[in-house]
Design a protein around this motif. Structure first.
Motif, mmCIF file in Angstrom:
data_model
loop_
_atom_site.group_PDB
_atom_site.id
_atom_site.type_symbol
_atom_site.label_atom_id
_atom_site.label_comp_id
_atom_site.label_asym_id
_atom_site.label_seq_id
_atom_site.Cartn_x
_atom_site.Cartn_y
_atom_site.Cartn_z
ATOM 1 N N TYR A 64 1.225 -1.276 0.149
ATOM 2 C CA TYR A 64 -0.118 -0.144 0.101
ATOM 3 C C TYR A 64 1.329 0.921 0.083
ATOM 4 O O TYR A 64 1.391 0.988 0.657
ATOM 5 C CB TYR A 64 -1.204 -0.138 0.995
ATOM 6 N N ILE A 65 0.618 2.476 -0.719
ATOM 7 C CA ILE A 65 1.168 3.311 -0.858
ATOM 8 C C ILE A 65 0.249 4.926 -0.374
ATOM 9 O O ILE A 65 -0.403 4.731 -1.189
ATOM 10 C CB ILE A 65 2.282 3.453 -2.030
ATOM 11 N N ASP A 66 0.960 5.990 -0.516
ATOM 12 C CA ASP A 66 0.157 6.924 -0.733
ATOM 13 C C ASP A 66 -0.468 7.446 -2.114
ATOM 14 O O ASP A 66 0.542 7.670 -2.556
ATOM 15 C CB ASP A 66 1.036 7.629 -0.112
ATOM 16 N N ILE A 67 -1.304 7.894 -2.017
ATOM 17 C CA ILE A 67 -2.116 8.891 -3.618
ATOM 18 C C ILE A 67 -1.411 9.718 -3.742
ATOM 19 O O ILE A 67 -0.941 9.963 -4.747
ATOM 20 C CB ILE A 67 -3.394 8.662 -3.529
ATOM 21 N N PHE A 68 -0.354 10.151 -2.878
ATOM 22 C CA PHE A 68 -0.001 11.687 -3.182
ATOM 23 C C PHE A 68 1.433 12.046 -3.319
ATOM 24 O O PHE A 68 1.840 11.897 -5.018
ATOM 25 C CB PHE A 68 -0.174 12.651 -1.972
ATOM 26 N N ASP A 69 2.182 10.966 -3.091
ATOM 27 C CA ASP A 69 3.758 11.244 -2.712
ATOM 28 C C ASP A 69 4.022 9.445 -3.258
ATOM 29 O O ASP A 69 5.137 10.057 -2.978
ATOM 30 C CB ASP A 69 4.526 12.026 -2.315
ATOM 31 N N GLY A 70 3.540 8.400 -3.430
ATOM 32 C CA GLY A 70 3.934 7.054 -3.324
ATOM 33 C C GLY A 70 4.743 6.719 -2.307
ATOM 34 O O GLY A 70 5.271 5.315 -2.446
ATOM 35 N N GLY A 71 5.175 7.764 -1.388
ATOM 36 C CA GLY A 71 5.378 6.596 -0.201
ATOM 37 C C GLY A 71 4.761 5.781 0.312
ATOM 38 O O GLY A 71 3.546 5.517 0.226
ATOM 39 N N PRO A 72 5.472 5.063 1.065
ATOM 40 C CA PRO A 72 5.227 3.014 1.780
ATOM 41 C C PRO A 72 4.148 3.881 3.185
ATOM 42 O O PRO A 72 4.418 4.396 4.171
ATOM 43 C CB PRO A 72 5.894 2.572 2.047
ATOM 44 N N THR A 73 3.081 2.552 2.800
ATOM 45 C CA THR A 73 1.999 2.151 3.959
ATOM 46 C C THR A 73 2.471 1.554 5.058
ATOM 47 O O THR A 73 2.849 0.334 4.184
ATOM 48 C CB THR A 73 0.432 2.391 3.344
ATOM 49 N N MET A 74 3.486 0.950 6.156
ATOM 50 C CA MET A 74 3.408 -0.139 7.115
ATOM 51 C C MET A 74 2.441 -0.190 7.736
ATOM 52 O O MET A 74 1.568 0.570 8.534
ATOM 53 C CB MET A 74 4.616 0.680 7.861
ATOM 54 N N THR A 75 1.872 -1.649 8.363
ATOM 55 C CA THR A 75 0.801 -2.608 8.728
ATOM 56 C C THR A 75 1.363 -3.282 9.957
ATOM 57 O O THR A 75 2.665 -3.401 9.594
ATOM 58 C CB THR A 75 -0.330 -2.672 7.719
ATOM 59 N N ALA A 76 0.672 -3.794 11.048
ATOM 60 C CA ALA A 76 1.086 -3.872 12.071
ATOM 61 C C ALA A 76 0.042 -4.523 12.222
ATOM 62 O O ALA A 76 -1.194 -3.789 12.826
ATOM 63 C CB ALA A 76 1.684 -4.078 12.755
ATOM 64 N N LYS A 77 -0.645 -5.917 12.820
ATOM 65 C CA LYS A 77 -1.711 -5.647 14.497
ATOM 66 C C LYS A 77 -1.447 -5.639 15.319
ATOM 67 O O LYS A 77 0.082 -5.311 16.214
ATOM 68 C CB LYS A 77 -1.584 -7.493 14.471
ATOM 69 N N THR A 78 -1.773 -4.332 15.832
ATOM 70 C CA THR A 78 -2.156 -3.613 17.180
ATOM 71 C C THR A 78 -1.012 -4.196 18.523
ATOM 72 O O THR A 78 -0.420 -3.541 18.790
ATOM 73 C CB THR A 78 -3.228 -2.879 18.049
ATOM 74 N N ASP A 79 -2.049 -5.436 18.680
ATOM 75 C CA ASP A 79 -0.986 -6.344 19.811
ATOM 76 C C ASP A 79 0.252 -6.911 19.633
ATOM 77 O O ASP A 79 0.948 -7.372 20.837
ATOM 78 C CB ASP A 79 -2.328 -6.975 20.338
ATOM 79 N N SER A 80 0.731 -7.125 18.553
ATOM 80 C CA SER A 80 2.067 -7.335 17.854
ATOM 81 C C SER A 80 2.678 -6.680 18.118
ATOM 82 O O SER A 80 4.120 -7.234 17.418
ATOM 83 C CB SER A 80 1.530 -8.404 16.826
ATOM 84 N N VAL A 81 2.922 -5.123 17.683
ATOM 85 C CA VAL A 81 3.419 -3.708 17.844
ATOM 86 C C VAL A 81 4.459 -4.535 19.401
ATOM 87 O O VAL A 81 4.295 -4.527 20.266
ATOM 88 C CB VAL A 81 3.091 -2.848 17.923
#
Length: 340
Positions: A251-268
């Motif tokens: 997943y990337i930002d629609i404006f500048d193409g930067g990466p979107t990072m994701t995680a399961k909250t309790d696994s952070v």
């Protein structure tokens, strides 16, 4: 010097505005606009004031304060549930595979598809550290304090958390990705679109952005090269996110193409590893270098300090400087996690 994280208050507006002017563009969550920053503070005040549990569309703004001078030298934000006031758009990178029997060849084309898959997740963002303070691990304090805040108020946050990293911005403040894609449909440059988005939200994307998939092969070379890459100043932030267990899932930002990072909250990592304890000793007698947090909502504080866990595993010793920064003493409850 001693620093602590605390809830933002109205008197922090000027500090936030001055830092916003230093971001260099592409920093949607910290716009150099007093009205937009004031609205953020008002929204944050409302979130800190609500005492009930349950996930709602809220924003918490935290600041990094020099306890000796009272100056604010950094800030970060936590959104409890994105995509509620308006759609939360991302581009999802996918691949279309086609085979030609006649040519005996298989063709694979990368595509960008407009998606709202991440709606409902919590978001950690808006992290900015004053250039004069980029030493001593203060960026780490800002970043990890957000996870301790989530741990302390777990019922207020979603089961998935994301972080958007700013993409490639050129020396003129433009975005190669924007110029190669969205800019062709919007009739405005990246700086204008970024400022409009920061102040008015994403709805204009829904109104004007083409809904069909985009073949990356049709983009300029500079736009393709920017897809999924963080701004050079954000590489350390990306490593910190990866160390916490976040991953790039196309997943990337629609404006500048930067990466979107994701995680399961309790696994952070910081959330999973944080431990609750009571202060049994305040003394500078060593221990594990840690982040220590105390209080809830508007009374939340977080600072660095050495923590020594007692033999009972419940009581802990904290250093005097840490206790002073947090305003805690014997018997007070804290959250602590190793500094890393």
């Amino acid at each position: 010097m001693s620093f602590r994280i605390r809830a933002a208050v109205d008197s922090d507006l000027q500090h936030l505005y001055e830092m916003a002017k230093l971001t260099g563009g592409g920093f949607t969550n910290l716009p150099p606009d007093r009205r937009a920053l004031t609205a953020k503070l008002e929204r944050s005040h409302a979130a800190f004031a609500r005492t009930g549990d349950g996930v709602e569309d809220e924003l918490f703004v935290l600041v990094l304060e020099n306890t000796q001078t009272g100056e604010v030298r950094g800030t970060c934000q936590i959104f409890t549930q994105v995509g509620q006031s308006w759609p939360f758009y991302s581009y999802r990178i996918g691949t279309l595979t086609q085979h030609s029997k006649e040519l005996k060849r298989t063709f694979r084309a990368d595509m960008l598809t407009l998606a709202t898959d991440l709606e409902g997740a919590s978001e950690v963002g808006g992290l900015f550290l004053h250039p004069g303070e980029r030493a001593g691990g203060l960026g780490l304090l800002l970043a990890r304090s957000r996870y301790l805040f989530i741990k302390a108020h777990r019922a207020r946050f979603a089961d998935r958390v994301l972080a958007e990293l700013r993409g490639i911005i050129d020396e003129a403040g433009g975005s190669p990705f924007w110029d190669g894609l969205a800019g062709r449909f919007f009739g405005m440059n990246f700086q204008d679109a970024d400022q409009f988005n920061a102040i008015n939200g994403h709805q204009f994307i829904a109104d004007l952005m083409p809904k069909h998939p985009i073949y990356t092969a049709m983009l300029s070379e500079s736009a393709r090269a920017a897809i999924g890459l963080p701004h050079p100043s954000g590489r350390a932030a990306m490593r910190m996110l990866e160390n916490e267990g976040f991953a790039f899932e196309n997943y990337i930002d629609i404006f500048d193409g930067g990466p979107t990072m994701t995680a399961k909250t309790d696994s952070v990592r910081a959330i999973a590893d944080a431990r609750e304890a009571r202060v049994a000793r305040v003394a500078d007698d060593g221990g594990v270098a840690s982040l220590v947090a105390s209080g809830t909502l508007g009374d939340f504080r977080c600072a660095f300090g050495d923590v020594r866990v007692g033999e009972d595993g419940v009581g802990v010793g904290v250093t005097e400087g840490c206790a002073g920064s947090l305003g805690i003493g014997l018997g007070d409850a804290v959250l602590h996690v190793p500094r890393l």
